[in-house]
Scaffold this motif. Structure first.
Motif, PDB file in Angstrom:
ATOM      1  N   LYS A 103      46.854 138.067  28.610  1.00 15.63           N
ATOM      2  CA  LYS A 103      47.265 138.553  27.286  1.00 15.63           C
ATOM      3  C   LYS A 103      46.027 138.863  26.447  1.00 15.63           C
ATOM      4  O   LYS A 103      45.072 138.087  26.435  1.00 15.63           O
ATOM      5  CB  LYS A 103      48.135 137.504  26.577  1.00 15.63           C
ATOM      6  N   LEU A 104      46.063 140.002  25.765  1.00 16.85           N
ATOM      7  CA  LEU A 104      44.933 140.451  24.950  1.00 16.85           C
ATOM      8  C   LEU A 104      44.843 139.644  23.662  1.00 16.85           C
ATOM      9  O   LEU A 104      45.843 139.446  22.966  1.00 16.85           O
ATOM     10  CB  LEU A 104      45.104 141.938  24.622  1.00 16.85           C
ATOM     11  N   PRO A 164      47.145 140.989  19.143  1.00 20.24           N
ATOM     12  CA  PRO A 164      46.972 142.202  18.331  1.00 20.24           C
ATOM     13  C   PRO A 164      47.973 142.293  17.179  1.00 20.24           C
ATOM     14  O   PRO A 164      47.608 142.675  16.060  1.00 20.24           O
ATOM     15  CB  PRO A 164      47.183 143.334  19.343  1.00 20.24           C
ATOM     16  N   LYS A 165      49.219 141.925  17.448  1.00 22.74           N
ATOM     17  CA  LYS A 165      50.249 142.003  16.410  1.00 22.74           C
ATOM     18  C   LYS A 165      49.921 141.073  15.241  1.00 22.74           C
ATOM     19  O   LYS A 165      50.008 141.463  14.068  1.00 22.74           O
ATOM     20  CB  LYS A 165      51.608 141.639  17.014  1.00 22.74           C
ATOM     21  N   LYS A 166      49.496 139.843  15.556  1.00 20.76           N
ATOM     22  CA  LYS A 166      49.160 138.898  14.492  1.00 20.76           C
ATOM     23  C   LYS A 166      47.887 139.314  13.769  1.00 20.76           C
ATOM     24  O   LYS A 166      47.771 139.159  12.547  1.00 20.76           O
ATOM     25  CB  LYS A 166      49.012 137.492  15.063  1.00 20.76           C
ATOM     26  N   GLU A 170      43.768 149.454  14.921  1.00 18.66           N
ATOM     27  CA  GLU A 170      44.778 150.376  15.445  1.00 18.66           C
ATOM     28  C   GLU A 170      44.128 151.433  16.347  1.00 18.66           C
ATOM     29  O   GLU A 170      44.699 151.808  17.382  1.00 18.66           O
ATOM     30  CB  GLU A 170      45.529 151.043  14.291  1.00 18.66           C
ATOM     31  N   ASN A 171      42.947 151.915  15.962  1.00 19.67           N
ATOM     32  CA  ASN A 171      42.227 152.859  16.817  1.00 19.67           C
ATOM     33  C   ASN A 171      41.942 152.246  18.181  1.00 19.67           C
ATOM     34  O   ASN A 171      42.126 152.881  19.226  1.00 19.67           O
ATOM     35  CB  ASN A 171      40.899 153.268  16.161  1.00 19.67           C
ATOM     36  N   VAL A 179      43.840 150.978  24.284  1.00 24.15           N
ATOM     37  CA  VAL A 179      44.522 150.005  25.143  1.00 24.15           C
ATOM     38  C   VAL A 179      45.845 150.577  25.636  1.00 24.15           C
ATOM     39  O   VAL A 179      46.193 150.468  26.819  1.00 24.15           O
ATOM     40  CB  VAL A 179      44.749 148.684  24.386  1.00 24.15           C
ATOM     41  N   ASP A 180      46.582 151.217  24.734  1.00 29.29           N
ATOM     42  CA  ASP A 180      47.863 151.815  25.112  1.00 29.29           C
ATOM     43  C   ASP A 180      47.677 152.928  26.142  1.00 29.29           C
ATOM     44  O   ASP A 180      48.576 153.185  26.960  1.00 29.29           O
ATOM     45  CB  ASP A 180      48.575 152.381  23.879  1.00 29.29           C
TER      46      ASP A 180
END
Length: 312
Positions: free
Chosen positions: A20-21, A115-117, A132-133, A138-139
């Motif tokens: 997990k990232l 990332p979300k937190k 976000e960039n 990553v996506d």
């Protein structure tokens, strides 16, 4: 750089924990905020040097810079513009174990978040935008990368009037200074291999870096100007080996040979040719272009290219 703006640099520091990232954020003591690690450029320092240094000073973690992930711009309280350059930077398990971070007057704590937190906890929109960039890469399947750095040798003794073999032309005093000045910026990208044309001016350019990093110098005639002028240079073998190795490397060559070296990097990675390659190859003496490739799939194309000029 402009004289009125304040320049700084930092990074999106990441690691994998049980697949997990995780993203590193810092809690600053004086400002009572949560940000990405960054800091102002010191006199005589390049942005890449600043980013690596500030990450180490604020988190205790020594990193090698990965891909550039954006530039934030905002006005400071007194009206001056602040421009901050960011790179991705992996925190390896060894680097984390060696960290000696303790809370201090500047940094109250460091924290690893999903990332979300992290997006929710960061105090400033400009930091959110940078993260976000990074997450867009990553996506797209790009996380771990490695650089192949194409370096042009420093200022050499002029060819006109030189009666000995061209390959024996040495660096000038300025060229020697440029070679020493390049150590910091190149080291910021985690160089582990040094390959160079066997011409003296190229070997002298990478010698300070090799000494600082305690690395051997691999010399080759395949990217020498002599063989290039004779039509017998073979940068494909040199560049192909570096791409297959997937190890951060510097390849030092000559101005006329650089376009072929960049072209071979594009061919080796299935990247479409374009004007960006011409720009990356048009380096002044002691300048270098950092070509970032995917560590898991180098053949998927060049992820990013950034070009740096000598400050001397």
């Amino acid at each position: 750089m402009t004289e009125t703006a304040v320049y700084a640099a930092g990074g999106v520091v990441w690691r994998m924990v049980e697949d997990k990232l995780k993203i590193l954020v810092i809690h600053r003591t004086a400002y009572v905020d949560v940000t990405l690690p960054k800091g102002k450029v010191d006199p005589g320092e390049t942005l890449a040097e600043t980013a690596a240094r500030e990450i180490l000073e604020e988190t205790g973690i020594r990193v090698a810079l990965g891909i550039p992930v954006g530039v934030s711009r905002y006005r400071m309280p007194k009206g001056r513009e602040k421009i901050v350059h960011y790179w991705a930077a992996e925190a390896t398990p060894d680097a984390i174990r060696q960290s000696q971070f303790v809370p201090n007057r500047e940094i109250a704590a460091i924290e690893w978040l999903s990332p979300k937190k992290a997006l929710k906890r960061l105090s400033y929109p400009v930091d959110v935008e940078i993260l976000e960039n990074f997450l867009r890469f990553v996506d797209d399947g790009v996380l771990s990368t490695f650089p192949v750095i194409v370096l042009r040798h420093g200022k050499a003794t002029p060819r006109s009037g030189w009666t000995k073999p061209d390959a024996s032309r040495p660096l000038t005093t300025r060229g020697v200074a440029q070679a020493h000045a390049a150590v910091g910026p190149l080291s910021a990208f985690g160089v582990q291999r040094i390959v160079t044309s066997d011409a003296l001016r190229c070997v002298q350019t990478v010698r300070p870096l090799a000494k600082a990093l305690r690395l051997p110098i691999s010399r080759t005639t395949l990217i020498s100007q002599d063989l290039w002028e004779a039509g017998r240079a073979n940068p494909r073998l040199v560049i192909g080996k570096r791409v297959r190795a997937r190890v951060p490397a510097v390849v030092c060559g000559h101005g006329p040979v650089l376009p072929d070296m960049l072209s071979e990097l594009a061919l080796a990675t299935g990247t479409l040719h374009g004007s960006y390659l011409t720009s990356a190859a048009a380096l002044p003496v002691a300048g270098f272009s950092v070509v970032h490739l995917s560590a898991s799939n180098p053949g998927s194309g060049i992820v990013a290219i950034e070009t740096h000029e000598s400050r001397l």
